[in-house]
Write a protein that holds these residues in place. Sequence first.
Motif, PDB file in Angstrom:
ATOM      1  N   HIS A  65      56.434  -9.178 104.036  1.00 32.39           N
ATOM      2  CA  HIS A  65      56.664  -9.402 105.700  1.00 32.39           C
ATOM      3  C   HIS A  65      55.447  -9.048 106.282  1.00 32.39           C
ATOM      4  CE1 HIS A  65      60.346 -11.394 104.915  1.00 32.39           C
ATOM      5  NE2 HIS A  65      60.983 -10.270 104.377  1.00 32.39           N
ATOM      6  N   GLU A  66      55.350  -7.460 106.326  1.00 29.80           N
ATOM      7  CA  GLU A  66      54.302  -6.997 107.033  1.00 29.80           C
ATOM      8  C   GLU A  66      52.904  -7.531 106.783  1.00 29.80           C
ATOM      9  OE1 GLU A  66      52.596  -2.478 107.826  1.00 29.80           O
ATOM     10  OE2 GLU A  66      54.295  -2.763 106.585  1.00 29.80           O
ATOM     11  N   LYS A  98      52.238 -10.644 105.660  1.00 25.02           N
ATOM     12  CA  LYS A  98      52.052 -11.946 106.457  1.00 25.02           C
ATOM     13  C   LYS A  98      51.924 -11.960 107.896  1.00 25.02           C
ATOM     14  CE  LYS A  98      55.798 -13.683 104.671  1.00 25.02           C
ATOM     15  NZ  LYS A  98      56.852 -14.423 104.313  1.00 25.02           N
ATOM     16  N   ALA A  99      52.644 -10.874 108.545  1.00 20.97           N
ATOM     17  CA  ALA A  99      52.495 -10.790 110.075  1.00 20.97           C
ATOM     18  C   ALA A  99      50.944  -9.940 110.524  1.00 20.97           C
ATOM     19  CB  ALA A  99      53.404  -9.551 110.623  1.00 20.97           C
ATOM     20  N   LYS A 100      50.591  -9.172 109.671  1.00 22.38           N
ATOM     21  CA  LYS A 100      49.294  -8.432 109.689  1.00 22.38           C
ATOM     22  C   LYS A 100      48.184  -9.751 109.505  1.00 22.38           C
ATOM     23  CE  LYS A 100      46.579  -4.383 109.228  1.00 22.38           C
ATOM     24  NZ  LYS A 100      47.067  -3.988 110.572  1.00 22.38           N
ATOM     25  N   LEU A 103      58.532 -10.049 115.766  1.00 20.96           N
ATOM     26  CA  LEU A 103      58.110 -10.621 114.558  1.00 20.96           C
ATOM     27  C   LEU A 103      56.792  -9.989 113.987  1.00 20.96           C
ATOM     28  CD1 LEU A 103      58.248 -14.317 115.766  1.00 20.96           C
ATOM     29  CD2 LEU A 103      59.933 -12.964 114.173  1.00 20.96           C
ATOM     30  N   GLY A 104      56.138  -8.859 114.699  1.00 19.14           N
ATOM     31  CA  GLY A 104      55.129  -8.686 114.436  1.00 19.14           C
ATOM     32  C   GLY A 104      53.720  -9.311 114.393  1.00 19.14           C
ATOM     33  N   TYR A 105      53.621 -10.183 115.467  1.00 20.25           N
ATOM     34  CA  TYR A 105      52.622 -11.159 115.345  1.00 20.25           C
ATOM     35  C   TYR A 105      51.502 -10.795 116.349  1.00 20.25           C
ATOM     36  CZ  TYR A 105      49.968 -15.564 115.636  1.00 20.25           C
ATOM     37  OH  TYR A 105      49.429 -16.609 115.505  1.00 20.25           O
ATOM     38  N   TRP A 126      56.136 -21.393 111.780  1.00 20.07           N
ATOM     39  CA  TRP A 126      55.907 -20.850 112.935  1.00 20.07           C
ATOM     40  C   TRP A 126      55.275 -21.637 114.043  1.00 20.07           C
ATOM     41  CZ3 TRP A 126      53.810 -15.038 112.119  1.00 20.07           C
ATOM     42  CH2 TRP A 126      54.840 -14.226 111.524  1.00 20.07           C
ATOM     43  N   ARG A 140      48.053 -11.985 112.754  1.00 19.83           N
ATOM     44  CA  ARG A 140      47.526 -11.481 113.787  1.00 19.83           C
ATOM     45  C   ARG A 140      45.986 -11.362 113.782  1.00 19.83           C
ATOM     46  NH1 ARG A 140      51.198  -7.430 113.048  1.00 19.83           N
ATOM     47  NH2 ARG A 140      49.817  -5.630 112.214  1.00 19.83           N
TER      48      ARG A 140
END
Length: 219
Positions: free
Chosen positions: A107-108, A110-112, A216-218, A139, A115
């Motif tokens: 998850h981290e 994909k979010a990174k 979402l870490g986006y 998304w 971004r």
Amino acid sequence: MGEEKIDGIDEIREEPMSKFNSICVFCGSNSGNRRVFAEAAQDLGNELVRKRINLVYGGGSVGLMGLVSRTVFDGGLRVLGVIPAALVPLEISGESVGEVKIVTDMHERKAKMARKSDAFIALPGGYGTMEELLEMITWSQLGIHSKPIGLLNVDGYYNSLLALFDTGVKEGFIKQTARNIILSASTAHELMNKMEEYTPSHEQVAPSHSWEISELGYT
């Protein structure tokens, strides 16, 4: 001349050749059974170099990941790999390529990657590649981002997946405008041209300001 920091690295670009600064490439840690897939990965890497676009990818040095990352890195561009700690011994063989950020989970990762990227491209790959691709499509549909998403359909590898999307439209599960989220082409050059010209045409499920994007870490 623009200057931007990517994870502490100063990046200077004098003559941008694309509206994209960095593109995230999803691809397999395997090379596939036919040379055509490796050739496509190298061709995509060369296209990114030609357009002076930096690479964000899954961090591996093997398979198609290794081919596209080494091509971009050897072409003098920035390469940022993002990989969960558990996959380091499996997907990094020998020296890593460019800058590698080790994260805790998928998850981290994909979010990174999201971004740090202005657009997304999927090369042929397995479950992981398809899952990453579908999450970025979702998304976009939800309204979390409006970045172009491209599918490099090498020798018809993704024909069945594209047909499934068309079936979803026919059966009323995917809106026609949402089907237009995904761009596809058989060559990197054609795909990049489509992505440069992309303008979202679908109705987002919810506007971006209504999402807790930071959660979402986006951003």
